[in-house]
Write an enzyme that holds these catalytic residues in place. Structure first.
Site, PDB file in Angstrom:
ATOM      1  N   ASP A  90      -4.794 -28.212 -30.261  1.00  0.00           N
ATOM      2  CA  ASP A  90      -5.906 -29.176 -30.235  1.00  0.00           C
ATOM      3  C   ASP A  90      -5.692 -30.249 -29.290  1.00  0.00           C
ATOM      4  O   ASP A  90      -4.327 -30.653 -29.343  1.00  0.00           O
ATOM      5  CB  ASP A  90      -6.414 -29.488 -31.635  1.00  0.00           C
ATOM      6  CG  ASP A  90      -7.810 -30.104 -31.495  1.00  0.00           C
ATOM      7  OD1 ASP A  90      -8.394 -30.038 -30.421  1.00  0.00           O
ATOM      8  OD2 ASP A  90      -8.339 -30.505 -32.804  1.00  0.00           O
ATOM      9  N   SER A  91      -6.787 -30.991 -28.769  1.00  0.00           N
ATOM     10  CA  SER A  91      -6.340 -31.915 -27.763  1.00  0.00           C
ATOM     11  C   SER A  91      -5.835 -33.215 -28.289  1.00  0.00           C
ATOM     12  O   SER A  91      -5.692 -34.182 -27.690  1.00  0.00           O
ATOM     13  CB  SER A  91      -7.504 -32.090 -26.898  1.00  0.00           C
ATOM     14  OG  SER A  91      -8.561 -32.480 -27.412  1.00  0.00           O
ATOM     15  N   GLY A  93      -8.483 -35.213 -29.331  1.00  0.00           N
ATOM     16  CA  GLY A  93      -9.833 -35.648 -29.513  1.00  0.00           C
ATOM     17  C   GLY A  93     -10.452 -36.164 -30.957  1.00  0.00           C
ATOM     18  O   GLY A  93     -10.765 -37.020 -31.175  1.00  0.00           O
ATOM     19  N   PHE A  94     -10.412 -34.789 -31.835  1.00  0.00           N
ATOM     20  CA  PHE A  94     -11.050 -34.934 -33.012  1.00  0.00           C
ATOM     21  C   PHE A  94     -10.338 -35.932 -33.900  1.00  0.00           C
ATOM     22  O   PHE A  94     -10.835 -36.816 -34.469  1.00  0.00           O
ATOM     23  CB  PHE A  94     -11.007 -33.638 -33.644  1.00  0.00           C
ATOM     24  CG  PHE A  94     -11.215 -33.633 -35.102  1.00  0.00           C
ATOM     25  CD1 PHE A  94     -12.839 -33.559 -35.282  1.00  0.00           C
ATOM     26  CD2 PHE A  94     -10.468 -33.668 -36.157  1.00  0.00           C
ATOM     27  CE1 PHE A  94     -13.234 -33.421 -36.724  1.00  0.00           C
ATOM     28  CE2 PHE A  94     -11.018 -33.600 -37.388  1.00  0.00           C
ATOM     29  CZ  PHE A  94     -12.327 -33.423 -37.746  1.00  0.00           C
ATOM     30  N   ASP A 144     -11.945 -34.090 -25.845  1.00  0.00           N
ATOM     31  CA  ASP A 144     -13.308 -34.275 -26.037  1.00  0.00           C
ATOM     32  C   ASP A 144     -13.720 -35.491 -26.969  1.00  0.00           C
ATOM     33  O   ASP A 144     -12.883 -36.064 -27.574  1.00  0.00           O
ATOM     34  CB  ASP A 144     -14.014 -33.176 -26.370  1.00  0.00           C
ATOM     35  CG  ASP A 144     -13.527 -32.610 -27.994  1.00  0.00           C
ATOM     36  OD1 ASP A 144     -12.479 -33.198 -28.298  1.00  0.00           O
ATOM     37  OD2 ASP A 144     -14.195 -32.266 -29.080  1.00  0.00           O
ATOM     38  N   GLY A 213     -17.740 -30.577 -33.186  1.00  0.00           N
ATOM     39  CA  GLY A 213     -18.718 -31.355 -33.827  1.00  0.00           C
ATOM     40  C   GLY A 213     -19.209 -30.564 -34.823  1.00  0.00           C
ATOM     41  O   GLY A 213     -20.286 -30.827 -35.406  1.00  0.00           O
ATOM     42  N   ASP A 263      -9.972 -21.765 -37.291  1.00  0.00           N
ATOM     43  CA  ASP A 263      -8.935 -22.208 -37.704  1.00  0.00           C
ATOM     44  C   ASP A 263      -9.502 -23.186 -38.915  1.00  0.00           C
ATOM     45  O   ASP A 263     -10.579 -23.815 -38.825  1.00  0.00           O
ATOM     46  CB  ASP A 263      -8.168 -23.125 -36.792  1.00  0.00           C
ATOM     47  CG  ASP A 263      -8.946 -24.617 -36.616  1.00  0.00           C
ATOM     48  OD1 ASP A 263      -9.832 -24.499 -35.865  1.00  0.00           O
ATOM     49  OD2 ASP A 263      -8.514 -25.651 -37.233  1.00  0.00           O
ATOM     50  N   CYS A 301      -4.350  -6.960 -54.034  1.00  0.00           N
ATOM     51  CA  CYS A 301      -3.991  -7.751 -52.720  1.00  0.00           C
ATOM     52  C   CYS A 301      -2.612  -7.345 -52.699  1.00  0.00           C
ATOM     53  O   CYS A 301      -1.883  -7.428 -53.379  1.00  0.00           O
ATOM     54  CB  CYS A 301      -4.101  -9.263 -53.149  1.00  0.00           C
ATOM     55  SG  CYS A 301      -3.451 -10.250 -51.685  1.00  0.00           S
ATOM     56  N   CYS A 303      -0.279  -9.079 -50.769  1.00  0.00           N
ATOM     57  CA  CYS A 303       0.481 -10.340 -50.566  1.00  0.00           C
ATOM     58  C   CYS A 303       1.711 -10.671 -51.258  1.00  0.00           C
ATOM     59  O   CYS A 303       1.820  -9.802 -52.592  1.00  0.00           O
ATOM     60  CB  CYS A 303      -0.377 -11.743 -50.433  1.00  0.00           C
ATOM     61  SG  CYS A 303      -0.658 -12.478 -52.209  1.00  0.00           S
ATOM     62  N   CYS A 306       0.907 -11.879 -54.981  1.00  0.00           N
ATOM     63  CA  CYS A 306       0.007 -10.899 -55.974  1.00  0.00           C
ATOM     64  C   CYS A 306       0.906  -9.829 -56.263  1.00  0.00           C
ATOM     65  O   CYS A 306       1.151  -9.116 -57.178  1.00  0.00           O
ATOM     66  CB  CYS A 306      -1.008 -10.333 -55.331  1.00  0.00           C
ATOM     67  SG  CYS A 306      -2.198 -11.530 -55.102  1.00  0.00           S
ATOM     68  N   HIS A 332      -1.014 -16.448 -50.845  1.00  0.00           N
ATOM     69  CA  HIS A 332      -2.178 -15.664 -51.000  1.00  0.00           C
ATOM     70  C   HIS A 332      -3.161 -16.019 -50.263  1.00  0.00           C
ATOM     71  O   HIS A 332      -3.819 -15.235 -49.689  1.00  0.00           O
ATOM     72  CB  HIS A 332      -2.381 -15.608 -52.683  1.00  0.00           C
ATOM     73  CG  HIS A 332      -3.708 -14.838 -52.888  1.00  0.00           C
ATOM     74  ND1 HIS A 332      -3.893 -13.651 -52.905  1.00  0.00           N
ATOM     75  CD2 HIS A 332      -4.943 -15.584 -52.826  1.00  0.00           C
ATOM     76  CE1 HIS A 332      -5.187 -13.465 -53.054  1.00  0.00           C
ATOM     77  NE2 HIS A 332      -5.586 -14.310 -53.006  1.00  0.00           N
TER      78      HIS A 332
END
Ligand code: ZN
Length: 380
Positions: A90-91, A93-94, A144, A213, A263, A301, A303, A306, A332
């Protein structure tokens, strides 16, 4: 970079393939979040074993700590954290707009104070792309402006104007070998702004497009609307990425609306308070109901957690604040998000996604918060 393999005939769900410098990524895909060069509580071997295809890193955080000199000396982010598969960064910006104390928005970036030590820093298109070049991510995001979801109309418009201008500047910066760059569409819940932003970015011909956004505190109906008003303006032959989303049910809703990449910190964040997610919703392991429940977190499951531990044992670990407890719930939860994407891809490939979608939503109990937002929207 992106190959669209199949579109579901009844929904907008898409099956695709991303080619990156560190390998192929099958979409729809969930990307575990490794903000600080670590997917919290999970190591690369565990991530590989649960079928992780690509992870996220973050420009803002990694630039503050450990800093660019160390990352450059390490030979980039892949080597530094020993992760050989693709990375998207990610840049920043957020984070600049949500974490830092902004001093001034300038024509070519933002002057802000670090949330760690208060030092005065500057991040703009040029800086964000240079940091991502040094990190050597496979996919870099443009810098951004991400305003709050309830920002006034004038602010939303200014953010779109800056986002478009800064995207143009990002496009001209040097990149790492084979590095791809995605544009980010802003515009809040304003359809005209979203369209304007998307069209301007598409004209710049980025390798993929993110819808930004969203996941900025807006209620779920507003989030879905932001995606619905943006998606028609994105080209079919490029990947679409909904940033920072969502719950399993929200990801399925967004896949049905034509989104390919996700994500979210949710699986590891809620694991740290002992909340486990399953195909039917989330539950708090601390609950007295699990005291002597010797079944796994989720029946069937595969994993590691589990296969090896019971709900009763994990409940005990979580209550005793044992690190193993939060680690195993993280294993999990992350495995579940990845597994759901595998099921989704199989359903689209097999032509049964519409049915999968109906069944999944029918059996998934959303959180109280999401239910309250839906009631508010429908006035009930
Ligand atoms: Zn499991």
């Amino acid at each position: 970079m992106f190959e669209l393999l199949k579109t579901d005939p009844q929904t907008k769900a898409r099956l695709g393939k991303l080619t990156t410098a560190h390998g192929l990524v099958e979409t729809p895909v969930f990307m575990p979040v490794g903000t600080q060069a670590s997917v919290k509580a999970l190591d690369p071997r565990e991530l590989r074993e649960m079928g992780t295809q690509i992870i996220l890193g973050n420009t803002y955080h990694l630039n503050l700590r450990p800093g660019l000199d160390i990352l450059r000396a390490a030979g980039g982010l892949h080597k530094f954290m020993n992760w050989e598969k693709p990375i998207l960064t990610d840049s920043g910006g957020f984070q600049v707009f949500s974490l830092a104390k902004i001093r001034k928005i300038k024509p070519h970036g933002v002057e802000f104070r670090s949330h760690l030590d208060g030092s005065l820093l500057f991040l703009g298109p040029k800086e964000a792309m240079e940091i991502q070049r040094v990190l050597g991510s496979d996919i870099a995001m443009v810098f951004d402006e991400c305003p709050a979801h309830d920002a006034p109309a004038r602010e939303q418009r200014l953010a779109v104007e800056r986002t478009i201008r800064w995207a143009g500047e990002c496009r001209e910066q040097p990149r790492a070998d084979g590095q791809k760059v995605f544009g980010i569409v802003q515009g809040g819940s304003n359809a005209a702004l979203r369209e304007e932003c998307a069209k301007a970015l598409v004209a710049m011909d980025f390798d993929g497009y993110a819808i930004g956004g969203v996941s900025v505190g807006e209620p779920e109906p507003e989030m879905l609307k932001a995606i619905e008003i943006t998606e028609p303006h994105l080209p079919a032959n490029k990947a679409r990425y909904a940033m920072g989303l969502g719950t399993p049910a929200q990801m399925i809703e967004l896949i049905a609306r034509g989104v390919d990449m996700f994500d979210c910190v949710l699986p590891t964040r809620i694991a740290r308070t002992g909340t486990a997610v399953t195909h039917t919703g989330a539950f708090a392991l601390k609950g007295a109901a699990y005291k002597t429940d010797f079944g796994p977190i989720e029946e069937g499951c595969e994993c590691f957690a589990c296969r090896h531990f019971t709900r009763a044992y994990l409940r005990h670990l979580v209550r005793a604040n044992e690190i193993l407890g939060l680690r195993m719930v993280s294993v999990h939860n992350s495995h579940l998000f990845l597994k759901i994407m595998t099921e989704v891809r199989a359903a689209i490939a097999g032509g049964t996604f519409a049915e999968f979608y109906r069944e999944f939503i029918a059996h998934y109990t959303p959180s109280q918060k999401v239910l309250a937002q839906r009631r508010q929207k429908t006035g009930r």
